[in-house]
Design a protein around this motif. Structure first.
Motif, PDB file in Angstrom:
ATOM      1  N   VAL A  42       0.845  -1.190   0.000  1.00 17.50           N
ATOM      2  CA  VAL A  42       0.000   0.000   0.000  1.00 17.50           C
ATOM      3  C   VAL A  42       0.881   1.241   0.000  1.00 17.50           C
ATOM      4  CG1 VAL A  42      -1.793   1.269   1.257  1.00 17.50           C
ATOM      5  CG2 VAL A  42      -1.798  -1.238   1.276  1.00 17.50           C
ATOM      6  N   ASN A  43       0.698   2.072  -1.012  1.00 23.04           N
ATOM      7  CA  ASN A  43       1.391   3.361  -1.087  1.00 23.04           C
ATOM      8  C   ASN A  43       0.316   4.432  -0.940  1.00 23.04           C
ATOM      9  OD1 ASN A  43       2.640   5.772  -1.839  1.00 23.04           O
ATOM     10  ND2 ASN A  43       3.994   4.743  -3.295  1.00 23.04           N
ATOM     11  N   ALA A  44       0.102   4.879   0.312  1.00 19.80           N
ATOM     12  CA  ALA A  44      -0.972   5.829   0.591  1.00 19.80           C
ATOM     13  C   ALA A  44      -0.724   7.174  -0.081  1.00 19.80           C
ATOM     14  CB  ALA A  44      -1.122   6.010   2.103  1.00 19.80           C
ATOM     15  N   THR A  45       0.511   7.570  -0.198  1.00 23.98           N
ATOM     16  CA  THR A  45       0.839   8.856  -0.816  1.00 23.98           C
ATOM     17  C   THR A  45       0.402   8.883  -2.270  1.00 23.98           C
ATOM     18  OG1 THR A  45       2.762   8.992   0.627  1.00 23.98           O
ATOM     19  CG2 THR A  45       2.707  10.492  -1.235  1.00 23.98           C
ATOM     20  N   ARG A  46       0.650   7.806  -2.970  1.00 18.30           N
ATOM     21  CA  ARG A  46       0.279   7.730  -4.393  1.00 18.30           C
ATOM     22  C   ARG A  46      -1.129   7.184  -4.603  1.00 18.30           C
ATOM     23  NH1 ARG A  46       4.838   7.316  -8.360  1.00 18.30           N
ATOM     24  NH2 ARG A  46       3.130   6.526  -9.600  1.00 18.30           N
ATOM     25  N   GLY A  47      -1.746   6.673  -3.523  1.00 18.24           N
ATOM     26  CA  GLY A  47      -3.092   6.127  -3.641  1.00 18.24           C
ATOM     27  C   GLY A  47      -3.119   4.812  -4.392  1.00 18.24           C
ATOM     28  N   GLU A 100      -9.442   5.536  -5.244  1.00 15.25           N
ATOM     29  CA  GLU A 100      -9.927   6.900  -5.041  1.00 15.25           C
ATOM     30  C   GLU A 100      -9.568   7.293  -3.602  1.00 15.25           C
ATOM     31  OE1 GLU A 100     -14.236   7.483  -3.900  1.00 15.25           O
ATOM     32  OE2 GLU A 100     -14.395   5.794  -5.281  1.00 15.25           O
ATOM     33  N   PRO A 101      -9.420   8.586  -3.332  1.00 16.77           N
ATOM     34  CA  PRO A 101      -8.956   9.029  -2.016  1.00 16.77           C
ATOM     35  C   PRO A 101      -9.771   8.494  -0.839  1.00 16.77           C
ATOM     36  CG  PRO A 101      -8.862  10.846  -3.559  1.00 16.77           C
ATOM     37  CD  PRO A 101      -9.532   9.700  -4.273  1.00 16.77           C
ATOM     38  N   ARG A 102     -11.098   8.423  -0.962  1.00 20.30           N
ATOM     39  CA  ARG A 102     -11.900   7.923   0.167  1.00 20.30           C
ATOM     40  C   ARG A 102     -11.594   6.463   0.474  1.00 20.30           C
ATOM     41  NH1 ARG A 102     -17.716  10.726  -0.954  1.00 20.30           N
ATOM     42  NH2 ARG A 102     -17.190  12.707   0.009  1.00 20.30           N
ATOM     43  N   LEU A 103     -11.419   5.651  -0.565  1.00 21.71           N
ATOM     44  CA  LEU A 103     -11.093   4.239  -0.325  1.00 21.71           C
ATOM     45  C   LEU A 103      -9.738   4.106   0.355  1.00 21.71           C
ATOM     46  CD1 LEU A 103     -12.313   2.373  -3.524  1.00 21.71           C
ATOM     47  CD2 LEU A 103     -13.192   2.165  -1.216  1.00 21.71           C
ATOM     48  N   ILE A 118     -14.373  10.220   7.116  1.00 16.49           N
ATOM     49  CA  ILE A 118     -14.150  10.081   5.679  1.00 16.49           C
ATOM     50  C   ILE A 118     -15.245  10.739   4.847  1.00 16.49           C
ATOM     51  CG2 ILE A 118     -13.868   8.394   3.806  1.00 16.49           C
ATOM     52  CD1 ILE A 118     -12.445   6.638   5.904  1.00 16.49           C
ATOM     53  N   TRP A 119     -16.479  10.677   5.305  1.00 18.06           N
ATOM     54  CA  TRP A 119     -17.583  11.247   4.528  1.00 18.06           C
ATOM     55  C   TRP A 119     -18.096  12.570   5.128  1.00 18.06           C
ATOM     56  CZ3 TRP A 119     -16.688   6.063   4.027  1.00 18.06           C
ATOM     57  CH2 TRP A 119     -16.752   5.544   2.733  1.00 18.06           C
ATOM     58  N   ALA A 161     -17.776   0.958  -0.307  1.00 12.46           N
ATOM     59  CA  ALA A 161     -16.329   1.081  -0.126  1.00 12.46           C
ATOM     60  C   ALA A 161     -15.745  -0.179   0.518  1.00 12.46           C
ATOM     61  CB  ALA A 161     -16.003   2.313   0.714  1.00 12.46           C
ATOM     62  N   ILE A 162     -16.421  -0.689   1.522  1.00  8.96           N
ATOM     63  CA  ILE A 162     -15.964  -1.927   2.182  1.00  8.96           C
ATOM     64  C   ILE A 162     -15.976  -3.071   1.181  1.00  8.96           C
ATOM     65  CG2 ILE A 162     -16.561  -3.675   3.926  1.00  8.96           C
ATOM     66  CD1 ILE A 162     -15.222  -1.251   5.169  1.00  8.96           C
TER      67      ILE A 162
END
Length: 170
Positions: A9-14, A28-31, A55-56, A69-70
């Motif tokens: 997982v690379n959170a910075t790059r999504g 997507e950013p929310r996921l 998140i929302w 999303a889940i």
């Protein structure tokens, strides 16, 4: 971070990369926020209300968005048995993935390429400068040769004129 020694997982790059298949998926950013929020609380209940608020931003239709999303994260993590992301009915979710540190990014390779490119540019610039210097020197020596030829011509002309005067004056 790495989930179950498989999903990088690379959170910075999504992005999430499946090390087994080599496939990279951009989230997507929310996921990505949801995945990170769950992963930050391994083995703990993360309440639906907290997720919706974080998140929302308490959006009224967030319940359906959270369910989707889940579902999307479970597909991504191949969690058909719902063992990585467990649903706690009417409460929230519990993340059971094994977490690990992502391997360090190899900046040395990138900097090696930069040095190689810089060296190549220096060599090319050196070749152009050497050619320019040679052309300049050739032009200067050509100009000097012309000037010398003019001086010799003048000198030769003056000597001829002196000889003619001397021959005519006898």
């Amino acid at each position: 971070m790495i989930i179950n020694d498989r999903f990088l997982v690379n959170a910075t790059r999504g992005e999430v990369t499946d090390k087994l298949t080599g496939k990279t998926v951009r989230l997507e950013p929310r996921l990505m926020k949801l995945l990170c929020l769950l992963a930050e609380h391994p083995g703990q209940l993360v309440k639906r209300e907290l997720i919706i608020r974080e998140i929302w931003n308490d959006y009224p239709g967030a319940d359906d968005g959270l369910n989707q999303a889940i579902s999307g994260l479970r597909k991504l993590l191949e969690d058909d048995q719902k063992k990585i992301i467990e649903t706690i009915p009417k409460s929230g979710y519990c993340f059971h993935g094994r977490m690990g540190e992502a391997p360090a990014v190899r900046p040395a390779r990138r900097s090696k390429n930069i040095y190689l490119l810089a060296g190549l540019c220096i060599v090319i610039a050196g070749v152009f400068l050497a050619r320019y210097y040679q052309a300049t020197q050739a032009a200067i020596s050509g100009q000097a040769a012309r000037e010398e030829a003019k001086e010799l011509y003048k000198l030769d002309s003056a000597q001829q004129a002196d000889r003619l005067k001397a021959a005519g004056g006898k």
